[in-house]
Design a protein around this motif. Structure first.
Motif, mmCIF file in Angstrom:
data_model
loop_
_atom_site.group_PDB
_atom_site.id
_atom_site.type_symbol
_atom_site.label_atom_id
_atom_site.label_comp_id
_atom_site.label_asym_id
_atom_site.label_seq_id
_atom_site.Cartn_x
_atom_site.Cartn_y
_atom_site.Cartn_z
ATOM 1 N N GLU A 94 26.657 -18.517 25.826
ATOM 2 C CA GLU A 94 26.977 -18.239 24.423
ATOM 3 C C GLU A 94 25.959 -18.828 23.452
ATOM 4 N N LYS A 95 25.165 -19.805 23.888
ATOM 5 C CA LYS A 95 24.128 -20.382 23.028
ATOM 6 C C LYS A 95 23.084 -19.337 22.649
ATOM 7 N N MET A 96 22.945 -18.295 23.480
ATOM 8 C CA MET A 96 21.988 -17.227 23.194
ATOM 9 C C MET A 96 22.340 -16.480 21.912
ATOM 10 N N LEU A 97 23.614 -16.526 21.516
ATOM 11 C CA LEU A 97 24.069 -15.742 20.368
ATOM 12 C C LEU A 97 24.448 -16.600 19.164
ATOM 13 N N GLU A 98 24.151 -17.896 19.205
ATOM 14 C CA GLU A 98 24.551 -18.804 18.119
ATOM 15 C C GLU A 98 24.064 -18.346 16.750
ATOM 16 N N ASN A 99 22.835 -17.856 16.650
ATOM 17 C CA ASN A 99 22.255 -17.464 15.362
ATOM 18 C C ASN A 99 22.328 -15.968 15.096
ATOM 19 N N LEU A 100 23.024 -15.253 15.950
ATOM 20 C CA LEU A 100 23.116 -13.800 15.828
ATOM 21 C C LEU A 100 24.138 -13.416 14.771
ATOM 22 N N GLU A 101 23.754 -12.464 13.911
ATOM 23 C CA GLU A 101 24.642 -11.967 12.858
ATOM 24 C C GLU A 101 24.599 -10.448 12.838
ATOM 25 N N GLU A 102 25.678 -9.862 12.378
ATOM 26 C CA GLU A 102 25.729 -8.411 12.228
ATOM 27 C C GLU A 102 24.640 -7.966 11.266
ATOM 28 N N GLY A 103 23.979 -6.867 11.603
ATOM 29 C CA GLY A 103 22.920 -6.308 10.763
ATOM 30 C C GLY A 103 21.515 -6.740 11.152
ATOM 31 N N GLN A 104 21.394 -7.747 12.005
ATOM 32 C CA GLN A 104 20.063 -8.198 12.414
ATOM 33 C C GLN A 104 19.441 -7.216 13.400
ATOM 34 N N TYR A 105 18.103 -7.126 13.350
ATOM 35 C CA TYR A 105 17.355 -6.303 14.303
ATOM 36 C C TYR A 105 16.938 -7.201 15.454
ATOM 37 N N VAL A 106 17.279 -6.800 16.681
ATOM 38 C CA VAL A 106 17.022 -7.649 17.850
ATOM 39 C C VAL A 106 16.358 -6.868 18.980
ATOM 40 N N LYS A 107 15.719 -7.623 19.861
ATOM 41 C CA LYS A 107 15.165 -7.103 21.107
ATOM 42 C C LYS A 107 15.936 -7.785 22.232
ATOM 43 N N VAL A 108 16.435 -6.991 23.177
ATOM 44 C CA VAL A 108 17.257 -7.520 24.262
ATOM 45 C C VAL A 108 16.640 -7.126 25.602
ATOM 46 N N TRP A 109 16.305 -8.126 26.418
ATOM 47 C CA TRP A 109 15.889 -7.884 27.794
ATOM 48 C C TRP A 109 17.162 -7.846 28.624
ATOM 49 N N TYR A 110 17.266 -6.910 29.554
ATOM 50 C CA TYR A 110 18.520 -6.722 30.279
ATOM 51 C C TYR A 110 18.288 -6.459 31.761
ATOM 52 N N SER A 111 19.383 -6.527 32.530
ATOM 53 C CA SER A 111 19.275 -6.424 33.989
ATOM 54 C C SER A 111 19.818 -5.134 34.581
ATOM 55 N N GLY A 112 20.524 -4.345 33.826
ATOM 56 C CA GLY A 112 21.090 -3.119 34.374
ATOM 57 C C GLY A 112 22.010 -2.453 33.380
ATOM 58 N N LYS A 113 22.675 -1.404 33.831
ATOM 59 C CA LYS A 113 23.547 -0.629 32.948
ATOM 60 C C LYS A 113 24.847 -0.295 33.667
ATOM 61 N N PHE A 114 25.965 -0.653 33.029
ATOM 62 C CA PHE A 114 27.281 -0.250 33.497
ATOM 63 C C PHE A 114 27.632 1.040 32.774
ATOM 64 N N GLU A 115 27.969 2.085 33.526
ATOM 65 C CA GLU A 115 28.381 3.352 32.931
ATOM 66 C C GLU A 115 29.830 3.201 32.477
ATOM 67 N N SER A 116 30.033 3.103 31.189
ATOM 68 C CA SER A 116 31.364 2.972 30.610
ATOM 69 C C SER A 116 31.288 3.514 29.195
ATOM 70 N N ALA A 117 32.347 3.389 28.454
ATOM 71 C CA ALA A 117 32.359 3.860 27.069
ATOM 72 C C ALA A 117 32.759 2.708 26.165
ATOM 73 N N PRO A 118 31.840 2.100 25.436
ATOM 74 C CA PRO A 118 30.398 2.367 25.428
ATOM 75 C C PRO A 118 29.724 1.765 26.660
ATOM 76 N N PRO A 119 28.496 2.214 26.951
ATOM 77 C CA PRO A 119 27.760 1.619 28.067
ATOM 78 C C PRO A 119 27.617 0.110 27.865
ATOM 79 N N GLN A 120 27.508 -0.629 28.967
ATOM 80 C CA GLN A 120 27.404 -2.087 28.897
ATOM 81 C C GLN A 120 26.178 -2.570 29.655
#
Length: 91
Positions: A52-78
């Motif tokens: 959760e420390k990764m998101l401490e300074n995160l706020e709605e409306g900010q533009y971010v770059k996210v490195w990720y490990s995969g995709k879960f097919e769901s609604a919405p995708p995860q």
């Protein structure tokens, strides 16, 4: 219900966009503006993180770059965010 997960082996897999909504201390919705390897521009995705420390300074409306490990097919995708970088402050 069957859950499909596609692992991304490319260590440089990332997606960019605006934080649409913070869901919890460990997750947020991302409105994709720059897609990559399975995520398309205009798609809304649920990004979860292990620390959760990764998101401490995160706020709605900010533009971010996210490195990720995969995709879960769901609604919405995860996906699981490995690194979150705030690129710009709010819209």
């Amino acid at each position: 219900m069957e859950v499909f997960f596609r692992e991304i082996t490319n260590k440089n897999a990332f997606v960019e966009g605006y934080v649409s909504k913070k869901l919890s201390k460990r997750g947020f919705l991302l409105d994709v503006t720059k897609g990559h390897l399975g995520f398309d521009k205009g798609e809304l995705i649920n990004v979860g993180v292990d620390d959760e420390k990764m998101l401490e300074n995160l706020e709605e409306g900010q533009y971010v770059k996210v490195w990720y490990s995969g995709k879960f097919e769901s609604a919405p995708p995860q996906t699981v965010g490995l690194k979150v970088e705030i690129k710009d402050s709010k819209k």
